[in-house]
Design an enzyme around this catalytic site. Structure first.
Site, PDB file in Angstrom:
ATOM      1  N   HIS A 227       1.014  -1.232   0.057  1.00 28.16           N
ATOM      2  CA  HIS A 227       0.049   0.031  -0.037  1.00 28.16           C
ATOM      3  C   HIS A 227       0.791   1.248  -0.107  1.00 28.16           C
ATOM      4  O   HIS A 227       1.813   1.459  -0.976  1.00 28.16           O
ATOM      5  CB  HIS A 227      -0.953  -0.033   1.226  1.00 28.16           C
ATOM      6  CG  HIS A 227      -1.974   0.793   1.279  1.00 28.16           C
ATOM      7  ND1 HIS A 227      -2.616   1.515  -0.046  1.00 28.16           N
ATOM      8  CD2 HIS A 227      -2.956   1.066   2.260  1.00 28.16           C
ATOM      9  CE1 HIS A 227      -3.555   2.198   0.514  1.00 28.16           C
ATOM     10  NE2 HIS A 227      -4.020   1.858   1.739  1.00 28.16           N
ATOM     11  N   HIS A 266      -2.100  -2.254  -9.709  1.00 28.71           N
ATOM     12  CA  HIS A 266      -3.083  -1.813  -8.931  1.00 28.71           C
ATOM     13  C   HIS A 266      -4.389  -2.563  -8.752  1.00 28.71           C
ATOM     14  O   HIS A 266      -4.636  -3.511  -9.637  1.00 28.71           O
ATOM     15  CB  HIS A 266      -3.694  -0.440  -9.420  1.00 28.71           C
ATOM     16  CG  HIS A 266      -4.390   0.381  -8.436  1.00 28.71           C
ATOM     17  ND1 HIS A 266      -5.896   0.523  -8.056  1.00 28.71           N
ATOM     18  CD2 HIS A 266      -3.927   1.424  -7.569  1.00 28.71           C
ATOM     19  CE1 HIS A 266      -5.860   1.066  -7.192  1.00 28.71           C
ATOM     20  NE2 HIS A 266      -5.119   1.876  -6.689  1.00 28.71           N
ATOM     21  N   ASP A 317       2.515   5.614  -6.455  1.00 29.52           N
ATOM     22  CA  ASP A 317       3.571   5.770  -5.652  1.00 29.52           C
ATOM     23  C   ASP A 317       5.078   6.012  -6.663  1.00 29.52           C
ATOM     24  O   ASP A 317       5.987   6.202  -6.145  1.00 29.52           O
ATOM     25  CB  ASP A 317       3.908   4.476  -4.841  1.00 29.52           C
ATOM     26  CG  ASP A 317       2.987   4.457  -3.512  1.00 29.52           C
ATOM     27  OD1 ASP A 317       2.625   5.763  -2.957  1.00 29.52           O
ATOM     28  OD2 ASP A 317       2.423   3.637  -3.055  1.00 29.52           O
TER      29      ASP A 317
HETATM   30  C1  ACO Z   1      -1.119   4.172  -3.127  1.00 32.41           C
HETATM   31  C2  ACO Z   1      -1.168   2.605  -3.230  1.00 32.41           C
HETATM   32  O1  ACO Z   1      -1.479   2.066  -2.254  1.00 32.41           O
HETATM   33  S1  ACO Z   1      -0.943   1.679  -5.044  1.00 32.41           S
HETATM   34  C3  ACO Z   1      -0.301   0.386  -4.612  1.00 32.41           C
HETATM   35  C4  ACO Z   1       0.916   0.281  -4.078  1.00 32.41           C
HETATM   36  N1  ACO Z   1       1.434  -1.012  -4.076  1.00 32.41           N
HETATM   37  C5  ACO Z   1       2.601  -1.685  -4.978  1.00 32.41           C
HETATM   38  O2  ACO Z   1       2.920  -0.657  -5.900  1.00 32.41           O
HETATM   39  C6  ACO Z   1       2.806  -2.857  -4.581  1.00 32.41           C
HETATM   40  C7  ACO Z   1       3.144  -3.713  -5.870  1.00 32.41           C
HETATM   41  N2  ACO Z   1       1.862  -4.010  -6.498  1.00 32.41           N
HETATM   42  C8  ACO Z   1       1.158  -4.969  -5.925  1.00 32.41           C
HETATM   43  O3  ACO Z   1       1.562  -5.821  -5.072  1.00 32.41           O
HETATM   44  C9  ACO Z   1      -0.168  -5.342  -6.442  1.00 32.41           C
HETATM   45  O4  ACO Z   1      -0.184  -4.756  -8.078  1.00 32.41           O
HETATM   46  C10 ACO Z   1      -1.152  -4.585  -5.789  1.00 32.41           C
HETATM   47  C11 ACO Z   1      -1.258  -5.010  -4.308  1.00 32.41           C
HETATM   48  C12 ACO Z   1      -1.161  -3.205  -5.950  1.00 32.41           C
HETATM   49  C13 ACO Z   1      -2.684  -5.176  -6.281  1.00 32.41           C
HETATM   50  O5  ACO Z   1      -2.692  -6.484  -6.213  1.00 32.41           O
HETATM   51  P1  ACO Z   1      -3.571  -7.277  -6.819  1.00 32.41           P
HETATM   52  O6  ACO Z   1      -4.967  -6.545  -6.967  1.00 32.41           O
HETATM   53  O7  ACO Z   1      -3.800  -8.721  -6.052  1.00 32.41           O
HETATM   54  O8  ACO Z   1      -3.001  -7.262  -8.240  1.00 32.41           O
HETATM   55  P2  ACO Z   1      -3.484  -8.183  -9.643  1.00 32.41           P
HETATM   56  O9  ACO Z   1      -4.605  -8.967  -9.251  1.00 32.41           O
HETATM   57  O10 ACO Z   1      -3.484  -7.143 -10.516  1.00 32.41           O
HETATM   58  O11 ACO Z   1      -2.440  -9.176  -9.905  1.00 32.41           O
HETATM   59  C14 ACO Z   1      -2.188  -9.839 -11.308  1.00 32.41           C
HETATM   60  C15 ACO Z   1      -0.921 -10.567 -11.195  1.00 32.41           C
HETATM   61  O12 ACO Z   1      -0.155  -9.430 -11.737  1.00 32.41           O
HETATM   62  C16 ACO Z   1       0.995  -9.781 -10.823  1.00 32.41           C
HETATM   63  N3  ACO Z   1       1.613  -8.263 -10.047  1.00 32.41           N
HETATM   64  C17 ACO Z   1       0.720  -7.488  -9.810  1.00 32.41           C
HETATM   65  N4  ACO Z   1       1.407  -6.354  -9.311  1.00 32.41           N
HETATM   66  C18 ACO Z   1       2.786  -6.657  -9.648  1.00 32.41           C
HETATM   67  C19 ACO Z   1       3.901  -6.000  -9.275  1.00 32.41           C
HETATM   68  N5  ACO Z   1       4.020  -5.017  -9.092  1.00 32.41           N
HETATM   69  N6  ACO Z   1       5.046  -6.762  -9.667  1.00 32.41           N
HETATM   70  C20 ACO Z   1       5.133  -7.933 -10.194  1.00 32.41           C
HETATM   71  N7  ACO Z   1       4.063  -8.493 -10.448  1.00 32.41           N
HETATM   72  C21 ACO Z   1       2.688  -8.029 -10.270  1.00 32.41           C
HETATM   73  C22 ACO Z   1       0.612 -10.396  -9.663  1.00 32.41           C
HETATM   74  O13 ACO Z   1       1.316 -11.273  -8.540  1.00 32.41           O
HETATM   75  C23 ACO Z   1      -0.558 -11.345 -10.117  1.00 32.41           C
HETATM   76  O14 ACO Z   1       0.144 -12.274 -10.771  1.00 32.41           O
HETATM   77  P3  ACO Z   1      -0.440 -13.964 -10.451  1.00 32.41           P
HETATM   78  O15 ACO Z   1      -1.831 -13.920 -10.890  1.00 32.41           O
HETATM   79  O16 ACO Z   1       0.615 -14.903 -11.255  1.00 32.41           O
HETATM   80  O17 ACO Z   1      -0.390 -14.016  -9.008  1.00 32.41           O
HETATM   81  O1  OAA Z   2      -6.927   2.052  -3.760  1.00 34.38           O
HETATM   82  C1  OAA Z   2      -5.927   1.235  -3.455  1.00 34.38           C
HETATM   83  O2  OAA Z   2      -6.054   0.060  -3.340  1.00 34.38           O
HETATM   84  C2  OAA Z   2      -4.813   1.709  -3.147  1.00 34.38           C
HETATM   85  C3  OAA Z   2      -4.296   3.251  -3.492  1.00 34.38           C
HETATM   86  O3  OAA Z   2      -4.259   3.583  -4.787  1.00 34.38           O
HETATM   87  C4  OAA Z   2      -4.689   4.185  -2.971  1.00 34.38           C
HETATM   88  O4  OAA Z   2      -5.159   3.889  -1.658  1.00 34.38           O
HETATM   89  O5  OAA Z   2      -4.243   5.639  -3.305  1.00 34.38           O
END
Ligand code: ACO
Ligand code: OAA
Length: 380
Positions: A227, A266, A317
């Protein structure tokens, strides 16, 4: 809700868990609105304090209302002595998000919300204004004391929260450019529907708990690298690359090893995060301002590689990392800035939850053993 992204499965994905009038996320695949306004429009035309007012009170302020609001916030920046004493005892190597969590919790002990009548919260808005004004003071007071041995002056004369933060951090008022970028950044992070930290705040609010408990819990959820913590993790990654080609090679290796790459992907957006293009363009301006020839091109190459290889896009981010770095903000303070902003969204959701409350209590699918008898301890 997003079109094109499969919103189902674990993590409550795709479940409607309540109502909100505060924001829409990915309604047309990639859009973000706060109370009906496009975030791009707000970032272009507003100060963060206007957006905070919009989120907390429902409408954008008039000039007179904004002046009154910013003047009020300016009077609320000072920290109680007992809170300063607590901050002075937190070690230098503490996690700054733990400092925020403790700071918020301690404030809630010293300036309790009035919860004396069940379900009535007469000073909730004042409590939030106080937190909005003094969260930058909390993080800077601890940071400057533990790192520089300085007891920072919390009552600066800066009008904006962003400038106030940078001023305390660096002992001088920021440039116009830096103040503007802080302003945009705080707007971009302010609100995002039922993300993990906001949902934490709403669950807590649904028990009719106090606002400091809701926010303290939300800070804990935001801390995680999946997050809010992703902006710091992205910085740790990009600063290791010596140029764009090195970044390409490094990213390919990480993808081969199936590592998660922070700042990408996302839970809701399917094709892009609308906040990315905005902060990316400010990161580019800041790169030009500091004469950077490495970090910005490295970041752009990471973005290209992730899209080409995985169709994963930068979330809010990723380019925040380089933007904050170019402004001289220490990496460990990136996520606390997110707190300073998202407080508005958390509070808006707590107000909504309280106004139409039913305790949040979902059900679980049981996967444990069938009913069985306790074997007396001597026979186990
Ligand atoms: C402001 C915010 O909070 S924005 C989010 C900030 N967080 C990050 O940047 C952390 C990196 N990103 C992630 O961990 C994820 O994309 C999340 C937590 C944001 C969303 O998670 P989910 O909704 O589960 O992602 P989603 O369903 O799109 O994933 C699809 C596939 O892509 C992969 N994937 C998604 N994001 C990434 C990533 N950043 N790097 C590598 N692989 C990824 C997942 O592992 C998944 O693969 P799988 O089906 O083989 O397990
Ligand atoms: O909506 C989400 O899951 C994460 C995010 O981008 C935020 O909180 O800004």
């Amino acid at each position: 809700m997003a079109e094109g992204k499969k919103l189902a499965g674990a993590g409550l994905r795709g479940q409607v868990a309540g109502k909100t009038a505060l924001s829409t996320v990915g309604k047309s695949g990639s859009g973000l609105t706060y109370r009906g306004y496009d975030v791009k429009d707000l970032a272009e035309h507003c100060q963060f304090e206007e957006v905070a007012y919009l989120i907390l009170k429902g409408e954008l302020p008039t000039q007179a209302q904004l002046d009154e609001y910013t003047a009020k916030l300016k009077t609320l920046r000072g920290l109680p002595q007992a809170l300063k004493e607590v901050l002075e005892r937190i070690p230098k190597d503490a996690h700054p998000m733990d400092v925020m969590r403790t700071g918020c919790s301690m404030l809630g002990n010293l300036e309790q919300e009035d919860t004396s009548v069940l379900g009535v919260f007469p000073n909730q808005e004042d409590c939030v204004d106080r937190m909005l004004a003094c969260f930058p003071s909390i993080i800077c007071y601890w940071y400057r004391f533990s790192h520089d041995g300085v007891r920072v002056e919390e009552n600066t004369d800066d009008d904006s929260i962003g400038a106030h933060f940078l001023h305390m951090l660096r002992d001088e008022a920021p440039s116009e450019l830096h103040e503007r970028v802080m302003n945009v950044s705080l707007i971009l992070y302010a609100e995002h529907e039922f993300n993990a930290s906001t949902f934490t705040a709403r669950v807590c609010a649904s028990t009719l708990s106090d606002i400091h408990s809701c926010v303290t819990g939300a800070i804990g959820s935001l801390r995680g690298p999946l997050h809010g913590g992703a902006n710091e993790a992205a910085m740790d990654m990009i600063e290791k690359f010596k140029d764009a080609d090195d970044a390409e090679q490094g990213m390919m290796g990480m993808l081969e090893r199936k590592e998660k790459i922070m700042g990408f992907g996302h839970a809701i957006y399917s094709e892009s995060d609308p906040r990315n293009a905005i902060i990316k363009s400010w990161s580019e301006k800041l790169a030009a301002d500091v004469g950077d020839t490495v970090l910005y091109p490295v970041s752009v190459r990471c973005e290209e590689v992730m899209w080409r290889e995985k169709k994963l896009f930068c979330n809010a981010d990723f380019f925040h990392a380089s933007a904050y770095h170019f402004m001289g903000i220490p990496t460990k303070l990136f996520t606390p800035i997110f707190v300073m902003s998202r407080l508005t969204g958390w509070a808006g959701h707590v107000f909504e939850q309280r106004a139409d409350n039913r305790i949040i209590r979902p059900s679980a699918e049981y996967t444990g053993p069938e009913l069985r008898k306790v074997t007396p301890i001597a026979q186990r």
